[in-house]
Design a protein around this motif. Structure first.
Motif, PDB file in Angstrom:
ATOM      1  N   HIS A  90       0.867  -1.183   0.000  1.00 21.71           N
ATOM      2  CA  HIS A  90       0.000   0.000   0.000  1.00 21.71           C
ATOM      3  C   HIS A  90       0.901   1.230   0.000  1.00 21.71           C
ATOM      4  O   HIS A  90       1.608   1.497   0.969  1.00 21.71           O
ATOM      5  CB  HIS A  90      -0.893   0.000   1.242  1.00 21.71           C
ATOM      6  N   HIS A 116       6.367  -1.894   9.357  1.00 20.52           N
ATOM      7  CA  HIS A 116       5.267  -2.161   8.425  1.00 20.52           C
ATOM      8  C   HIS A 116       5.818  -2.236   7.002  1.00 20.52           C
ATOM      9  O   HIS A 116       5.721  -1.286   6.222  1.00 20.52           O
ATOM     10  CB  HIS A 116       4.192  -1.071   8.526  1.00 20.52           C
ATOM     11  N   ILE A 119       3.723  -1.276   3.889  1.00 23.15           N
ATOM     12  CA  ILE A 119       3.408   0.116   3.614  1.00 23.15           C
ATOM     13  C   ILE A 119       4.626   0.815   3.011  1.00 23.15           C
ATOM     14  O   ILE A 119       5.734   0.691   3.519  1.00 23.15           O
ATOM     15  CB  ILE A 119       2.982   0.868   4.896  1.00 23.15           C
ATOM     16  N   VAL A 283      -3.013   3.457   9.721  1.00 21.27           N
ATOM     17  CA  VAL A 283      -1.688   4.052   9.553  1.00 21.27           C
ATOM     18  C   VAL A 283      -1.554   5.292  10.438  1.00 21.27           C
ATOM     19  O   VAL A 283      -0.520   5.513  11.087  1.00 21.27           O
ATOM     20  CB  VAL A 283      -1.452   4.423   8.070  1.00 21.27           C
TER      21      VAL A 283
END
Length: 296
Positions: A90, A116, A119, A283
């Motif tokens: 993402h 993460h 991300i 997030v």
């Protein structure tokens, strides 16, 4: 997805020159002119007028350019979303103001990205004014700013608060003082953020509220880089007004000293700004937790 004429329009708007636009897009100048003529015929308007040194959009041209920016951003967003789906990640575009970048960027965002791997954050450092514009045109997904952006369809989340202080070298006479008066600061060489920066705006507002004018203070140098300002102050070549949090490492190492300005409270907030339909709300919460872990 975006018509080639739109790309030409946006490049010409940025470059302000048919010749430079043709070079940037690897087109001939007549081809650039033809693209603009087709758009003018399609919408029945004149898009640009000639200024002294560059092209200027007409009122109707400004409207077309603004919608073109949105169309381009949405087209890029679609392509990125499809690529993300294929790669199972993402991607997010983050706008961050210079001071917020120096506070949040190196530690907080790096720690978040480390935890993460799914991300990917593309970080763009710019002024709060430009970040506000890019949010409006969908060119950014969210922002971290020192201060506040208020815009319909967007919300904010407080990361934390910070305060500004007079920053000096440990060798400077002010370093041994409990506080310093404004009239004493007038006698010093100051190294400051550029006009329009939130730090500069807050200091000048305080100066004006106490009956002085910004021009009463000798700003010998303006720099957008907080790191460079700190280096100059550490070398005892000037003093500055900076965020406390952005100087934490240098304060701990004894390389800088923050001295309160008499009767002065310059407190500001660090905020996450995001659209109400933000695609990854988790997030935001995770970044806030990282911020709290670092500063608390």
């Amino acid at each position: 997805m975006v018509d080639v004429k739109i790309r030409t329009l946006l490049t010409l708007s940025e470059m302000g020159s048919y010749t430079k636009t043709a070079e940037a897009l690897s087109l001939t100048q007549p081809a650039v002119s033809h693209h603009i003529k087709l758009l003018e015929e399609e919408f029945g308007i004149h898009i640009f007028v000639k200024g002294k040194h560059t092209l200027k959009p007409t009122a109707a041209g400004e409207i077309l350019i603004n919608y073109a920016r949105r169309a381009m951003a949405l087209s890029n967003g679609v392509r990125q979303a499809i690529e993300d789906c294929q790669r199972q990640i993402h991607s997010l575009r983050l706008g961050i103001t210079p001071t917020a970048s120096d506070i949040v960027g190196p530690q907080v965002l790096a720690a978040y990205c480390s935890d993460h791997s799914e991300i990917s954050i593309q970080i763009l450092r710019d002024s709060i004014k430009n970040i506000d514009s890019m949010l409006a045109f969908y060119e950014l997904d969210f922002a971290i700013v020192d201060g506040m952006i208020r815009r319909d369809g967007f919300s904010s989340m407080l990361l934390g608060t910070d305060y500004l202080g007079l920053v000096v070298s440990p060798r400077h006479p002010f370093a041994r003082r409990m506080s310093v008066r404004l009239d004493e600061i007038q006698q010093e060489n100051m190294v400051m953020r550029p006009k329009g920066a939130e730090t500069r705006r807050m200091f000048e507002s305080y100066v004006i509220s106490n009956g002085y004018l910004p021009r009463d203070f000798h700003v010998s140098m303006e720099l957008d880089s907080v790191s460079n300002i700190k280096e100059i102050v550490m070398a005892d070549l000037g003093i500055s007004v900076l965020s406390h949090n952005v100087c934490l490492d240098e304060l701990k190492r004894g390389q800088l000293v923050i001295v309160p300005i008499e009767n002065c409270q310059m407190v500001r907030s660090i905020n996450l700004i995001y659209p109400d339909d933000f695609s990854a709300p988790a997030v935001l919460q995770d970044i806030r937790r990282k911020y709290e872990e670092h500063f608390n």
